[in-house]
Scaffold this motif. Structure first.
Motif, mmCIF file in Angstrom:
data_model
loop_
_atom_site.group_PDB
_atom_site.id
_atom_site.type_symbol
_atom_site.label_atom_id
_atom_site.label_comp_id
_atom_site.label_asym_id
_atom_site.label_seq_id
_atom_site.Cartn_x
_atom_site.Cartn_y
_atom_site.Cartn_z
ATOM 1 N N GLN A 61 -1.842 4.034 -8.538
ATOM 2 C CA GLN A 61 -1.244 3.866 -7.221
ATOM 3 C C GLN A 61 -0.061 2.920 -7.327
ATOM 4 N N VAL A 62 0.804 2.959 -6.330
ATOM 5 C CA VAL A 62 2.025 2.159 -6.338
ATOM 6 C C VAL A 62 1.725 0.678 -6.512
ATOM 7 N N ARG A 63 0.675 0.175 -5.884
ATOM 8 C CA ARG A 63 0.372 -1.257 -5.953
ATOM 9 C C ARG A 63 0.149 -1.734 -7.389
ATOM 10 N N SER A 87 -0.862 2.369 -1.362
ATOM 11 C CA SER A 87 -1.876 3.275 -1.906
ATOM 12 C C SER A 87 -1.312 4.607 -2.394
ATOM 13 N N LYS A 88 -0.017 4.827 -2.259
ATOM 14 C CA LYS A 88 0.548 6.121 -2.640
ATOM 15 C C LYS A 88 0.399 6.341 -4.133
ATOM 16 N N LEU A 126 6.585 -6.315 4.017
ATOM 17 C CA LEU A 126 7.092 -5.999 2.682
ATOM 18 C C LEU A 126 6.115 -6.485 1.618
ATOM 19 N N ALA A 127 5.575 -5.550 0.846
ATOM 20 C CA ALA A 127 4.652 -5.897 -0.238
ATOM 21 C C ALA A 127 5.369 -5.957 -1.583
ATOM 22 N N GLY A 128 6.426 -5.145 -1.737
ATOM 23 C CA GLY A 128 7.160 -5.120 -2.990
ATOM 24 C C GLY A 128 8.110 -3.942 -3.014
#
Length: 293
Positions: A66-68, A147-148, A174-176
């Protein structure tokens, strides 16, 4: 003269896709583990070389990530504030060496668009004296959740023709950020560009507070010599291997651990190996002494 029939392909010139097809011929793997087993078996038989096997594993791995897990966290992202002066933006652009930047408005959570650095070039000629309007240069930002999945993101990048996406958390903050290159590197491995330093340079930079950035491939012998430490190189050749072993898993960007009085923070990593580490004194007094030149 070749004895191959017209239209046929010699074994030495088969594409890697043809080699994969050959590896799977006559076998019907029932799950992902079966596919991996078949591909690795083909590698052992010499049908696939190591690079092709690594890319195949990367492709399969992308579907699970996932992206995270690969994004540049907010604290490490290079952001530009809204400004009416092109000269206020240049220091961040020059220091980072990136080509695309999220531009923020009233707060760091308020991303109002993406600036491509080359769009500033016409405004850098003092003889032109163009009126600078930042908003007219901004491209629409692509927003995605943490979660993407990476395979879906790669397709989205292709369809939208974007190279950078803004990652938002569950509250819309904004997470990143994540780039197309970040995703592709999960398949093909680290992609060096013109801003990456020479392979012979192990210690990249050192700040006044004792923080030092080193390549994970730095030989432990070289690391010990530079930091005046006595880390063992009996089990591992590189500092990255030693640190990864200390974590007990392949760490992600931002994870940190203390080892022999030093604190190691992961600055860059992919799903297969570490790339950059930040080294600084740990909590113990001896760690501070270890970083004294």
């Amino acid at each position: 003269m070749s004895e191959d029939q017209p239209g046929s392909t010699s074994a030495s010139h088969r594409t890697w896709l043809e080699k994969i097809a050959q590896a799977l011929k006559g076998r019907e793997p029932e799950n992902r583990e079966g596919v991996l087993h078949t591909l690795r078996s083909a590698h052992h038989r010499g049908v696939l070389d190591a690079d092709v096997l690594s890319m195949c594993e990367g492709v399969l791995n992308v579907a699970d990530l996932q992206v995270r897990e690969i994004m540049v966290p907010r604290s490490q992202a290079s952001l530009l504030p809204r400004s009416e002066s092109v000269w206020d933006l240049l220091p961040t652009i020059i220091e980072s060496g990136h080509s695309r930047f999220p531009v923020t408005g009233d707060s760091r959570d308020d991303v109002i668009g993406i600036l491509i650095a080359k769009d500033l070039l016409p405004y850098l000629d003092p003889q032109e004296q163009r009126e600078f309007r930042l908003r007219e240069l901004l491209r629409p930002a692509l927003f995605i959740p943490e979660s993407k999945r990476l395979d879906a993101l790669l397709k989205l990048f292709q369809e939208s023709r974007n190279h950078l996406a803004i990652v938002v958390d569950e509250y819309g903050g904004l997470a990143g950020i994540v780039t197309m290159e970040d995703v592709i590197e999960q398949i093909v491995g680290e992609i060096d560009d013109e801003h990456d330093l020479d392979e012979d340079t192990w210690v990249l930079n050192r700040s006044d507070d004792g923080r030092t950035v080193v390549k994970a491939l730095t030989p432990i012998e070289v690391f010990n010599e530079h930091f005046d430490t006595r880390l063992s190189d009996e089990e591992f050749d590189t500092i990255g291997g030693l640190v990864a072993n200390g974590f007990g898993h392949m760490p992600r960007r931002g994870e940190a651990l203390e080892l022999e009085g030093l604190r190691f923070e992961v600055l860059r990593a992919d799903s297969r190996r570490l790339h950059l580490l930040q080294v600084m004194p740990g909590d113990e007094e001896e760690a501070a002494e270890a970083l004294v030149e």
